[in-house]
Design an enzyme around this catalytic site. Structure first.
Site, PDB file in Angstrom:
ATOM      1  N   ALA A  75      30.102  34.693  37.321  1.00 44.75           N
ATOM      2  CA  ALA A  75      30.661  36.032  37.533  1.00 44.75           C
ATOM      3  C   ALA A  75      29.785  36.886  38.438  1.00 44.75           C
ATOM      4  O   ALA A  75      30.293  37.738  39.163  1.00 44.75           O
ATOM      5  CB  ALA A  75      30.874  36.730  36.193  1.00 44.75           C
ATOM      6  N   THR A  76      28.469  36.698  38.401  1.00 42.96           N
ATOM      7  CA  THR A  76      27.601  37.500  39.278  1.00 42.96           C
ATOM      8  C   THR A  76      27.937  37.249  40.738  1.00 42.96           C
ATOM      9  O   THR A  76      28.091  38.191  41.529  1.00 42.96           O
ATOM     10  CB  THR A  76      26.124  37.194  39.000  1.00 42.96           C
ATOM     11  OG1 THR A  76      25.777  37.711  37.709  1.00 42.96           O
ATOM     12  CG2 THR A  76      25.217  37.830  40.047  1.00 42.96           C
ATOM     13  N   ASN A 156      29.824  44.511  28.251  1.00 46.55           N
ATOM     14  CA  ASN A 156      29.019  43.415  27.707  1.00 46.55           C
ATOM     15  C   ASN A 156      28.055  43.850  26.610  1.00 46.55           C
ATOM     16  O   ASN A 156      27.489  43.001  25.921  1.00 46.55           O
ATOM     17  CB  ASN A 156      28.240  42.728  28.840  1.00 46.55           C
ATOM     18  CG  ASN A 156      27.362  43.688  29.613  1.00 46.55           C
ATOM     19  OD1 ASN A 156      27.831  44.734  30.061  1.00 46.55           O
ATOM     20  ND2 ASN A 156      26.099  43.352  29.787  1.00 46.55           N
ATOM     21  N   GLN A 184      33.607  39.299  30.182  1.00 45.61           N
ATOM     22  CA  GLN A 184      33.601  39.464  28.730  1.00 45.61           C
ATOM     23  C   GLN A 184      35.011  39.565  28.155  1.00 45.61           C
ATOM     24  O   GLN A 184      35.168  39.607  26.927  1.00 45.61           O
ATOM     25  CB  GLN A 184      32.794  40.716  28.352  1.00 45.61           C
ATOM     26  CG  GLN A 184      31.343  40.681  28.761  1.00 45.61           C
ATOM     27  CD  GLN A 184      30.507  39.737  27.904  1.00 45.61           C
ATOM     28  OE1 GLN A 184      30.928  39.293  26.844  1.00 45.61           O
ATOM     29  NE2 GLN A 184      29.305  39.429  28.364  1.00 45.61           N
ATOM     30  N   SER A 204      33.468  34.063  34.173  1.00 45.08           N
ATOM     31  CA  SER A 204      32.350  33.127  34.090  1.00 45.08           C
ATOM     32  C   SER A 204      32.619  32.087  33.019  1.00 45.08           C
ATOM     33  O   SER A 204      33.107  32.415  31.929  1.00 45.08           O
ATOM     34  CB  SER A 204      31.059  33.888  33.769  1.00 45.08           C
ATOM     35  OG  SER A 204      29.952  33.023  33.776  1.00 45.08           O
ATOM     36  N   GLY A 205      32.271  30.829  33.294  1.00 42.23           N
ATOM     37  CA  GLY A 205      32.539  29.751  32.357  1.00 42.23           C
ATOM     38  C   GLY A 205      31.809  29.872  31.043  1.00 42.23           C
ATOM     39  O   GLY A 205      32.371  29.609  29.975  1.00 42.23           O
ATOM     40  N   HIS A 206      30.546  30.278  31.086  1.00 44.05           N
ATOM     41  CA  HIS A 206      29.751  30.229  29.858  1.00 44.05           C
ATOM     42  C   HIS A 206      30.041  31.370  28.904  1.00 44.05           C
ATOM     43  O   HIS A 206      29.504  31.405  27.789  1.00 44.05           O
ATOM     44  CB  HIS A 206      28.252  30.154  30.179  1.00 44.05           C
ATOM     45  CG  HIS A 206      27.637  31.428  30.653  1.00 44.05           C
ATOM     46  ND1 HIS A 206      26.853  32.199  29.841  1.00 44.05           N
ATOM     47  CD2 HIS A 206      27.667  32.036  31.845  1.00 44.05           C
ATOM     48  CE1 HIS A 206      26.417  33.243  30.518  1.00 44.05           C
ATOM     49  NE2 HIS A 206      26.900  33.178  31.738  1.00 44.05           N
ATOM     50  N   THR A 244      29.522  22.267  48.004  1.00 42.73           N
ATOM     51  CA  THR A 244      30.192  21.205  47.263  1.00 42.73           C
ATOM     52  C   THR A 244      30.509  21.665  45.846  1.00 42.73           C
ATOM     53  O   THR A 244      29.631  22.144  45.124  1.00 42.73           O
ATOM     54  CB  THR A 244      29.296  19.950  47.196  1.00 42.73           C
ATOM     55  OG1 THR A 244      29.048  19.496  48.524  1.00 42.73           O
ATOM     56  CG2 THR A 244      29.952  18.841  46.389  1.00 42.73           C
ATOM     57  N   CYS A 330      20.740  39.995  30.811  1.00 40.59           N
ATOM     58  CA  CYS A 330      20.275  40.064  32.194  1.00 40.59           C
ATOM     59  C   CYS A 330      19.152  41.080  32.368  1.00 40.59           C
ATOM     60  O   CYS A 330      18.415  41.022  33.348  1.00 40.59           O
ATOM     61  CB  CYS A 330      21.440  40.426  33.112  1.00 40.59           C
ATOM     62  SG  CYS A 330      22.805  39.265  33.009  1.00 40.59           S
TER      63      CYS A 330
END
Length: 390
Positions: A75-76, A156, A184, A204-206, A244, A330
């Site tokens: 996301a960043t 967040n 979030q 974001s995936g995590h 990639t 962060c």
């Protein structure tokens, strides 16, 4: 719960990898490790097909067209690409104002402030004590021709949900682009880019029980939103994000999005019940405990709590088996108070007594009862120590 297992209550910082996500990713590390851009051979084409299936899963979660999903490292990067990319494409033509909120993630605030050096006008709007944007304040800011508005869907730290549909309608009424950082929000609340009128959306995936190191940016095609890429390369991802693609991570993100779309709202109902158990236990043990922005709409798994008379750092030190935080992962190394709490009118002393608790998919009612007892006992011991020292 297994004996001596820590209780993880920091789901805003990151979520555990769902075992189903890991299972989906494994073949693309072990059996087919091909570059998804190697279309000349069968393994490469299979990897490409897996990436495109994941893109479709992400698009379905957002109510988007798969061609509108640009894969990023998280996301960043997506936030930087959205904000700086849109501004740099506009260049010196048209509006130069870029609006955001004082409670945004640092990568959004810093991206907006970076644009000031390029001749853009950053406008940082305040929020109320409830963490919500005043729509009249946004309307007044939009009275000056504006290029882009960026508003986080779910905060967040506080878990507060902004009224995206109303914000999006107002932004569109004034002819500006609308970006939302939904890192979030994805998987925690219903998201539809058409309903909220988003032109750009980051995730974001995590944060959705997927892998770290992968995320996405939704970029509207009709009417087309144009961006300047952040860096140069081979032109992958429709020329917007070279490099990639890591097929295993992309597949994991797609599977996490599929699960979130099917189970996210059910998760939220169950988690809300567990949050109620935790909060009831904490309030019984800690007189004067305050839930920040309690009246505002918030995601089910969040509690942002200010403790009477005891520093959050002392509580954390006394609770080694609870995985908690004082705020954004962060900026957790910073000594200064949370900029989110400060923007909500919470002073430095109160901010220093505030913890963020984040429940998730794999927490249990028994863990909530245990966590409440542990926090309550630690607070009582520390309070007695403070009283004795006086």
């Amino acid at each position: 719960m297994r004996p001596n297992r820590p209780i993880y209550l920091d789901h805003h910082a990151t979520t555990p990898l769902d075992p189903r996500v890991l299972a989906a990713m494994r073949p693309w590390w072990e059996e087919n490790f091909a570059n998804p851009h190697s279309a000349e051979h069968a393994m490469g084409r299979a990897a490409e097909a897996a990436v495109e299936e994941a893109r479709e899963q992400l698009a379905e979660l957002l109510g988007a067209d798969p061609r509108e999903v640009i894969l990023t490292s998280g996301a960043t990067e997506a936030n930087n690409l959205a904000i700086k990319g849109a501004a740099r494409h506009a260049g010196t033509e048209g509006p130069r104002r870029v609006i955001t909120l004082a409670t945004e993630h640092k990568c959004v605030l810093e991206s907006v402030r970076d644009l000031a050096a390029e001749g853009f006008e950053p406008v940082i709007l305040p929020v109320g004590a409830d963490g919500l944007l005043d729509l009249d304040a946004l309307r007044a800011a939009l009275a000056v021709p504006t290029l882009l508005v960026s508003v986080m869907a779910v905060n967040n730290e506080t878990g507060v949900i902004q009224p995206l549909a109303e914000i999006g309608a107002l932004v569109k009424e004034h002819g500006a682009l609308f970006h939302t950082d939904a890192a979030q929000a994805a998987g925690r609340i219903a998201l539809d880019v058409e309903e909220v009128r988003a032109d750009l959306l980051s995730l974001s995936g995590h944060k959705i029980y997927g892998p770290k190191g992968i995320g996405a940016l939704y970029v509207r095609r009709r009417p087309r939103v144009r961006l300047v890429p952040l860096f140069s390369g081979g032109g992958q991802e429709r020329g917007l994000r070279s490099g990639t693609l890591p097929a295993p991570l992309v597949v994991g993100l797609g599977e996490a999005a599929r699960i979130a779309g099917g189970e996210g709202l059910l998760d939220a109902g169950r988690i809300a019940g567990q949050r109620a158990i935790l909060l009831e236990g904490l309030r019984a043990a800690i007189p004067g405990l305050r839930v920040n922005a309690e009246a505002a709409p918030r995601v089910a798994g969040n509690l942002n709590l200010t403790f009477p008379g005891v520093a959050a750092a002392a509580l954390l030190a006394a609770l080694p088996d609870l995985m908690l935080s004082t705020g954004s992962a962060c900026t957790s190394a910073e000594i200064s108070p949370s900029h989110v709490l400060t923007a909500m009118g919470i002073g430095p002393e109160e901010a220093a007594r505030t913890l963020r608790i984040g429940l998730g998919r794999f927490t249990s009612p028994q863990e909530m009862q245990q966590a409440a007892a542990m926090i309550g006992a630690a607070w009582k011991s520390l309070s007695q120590h403070e009283a004795a020292a006086e």
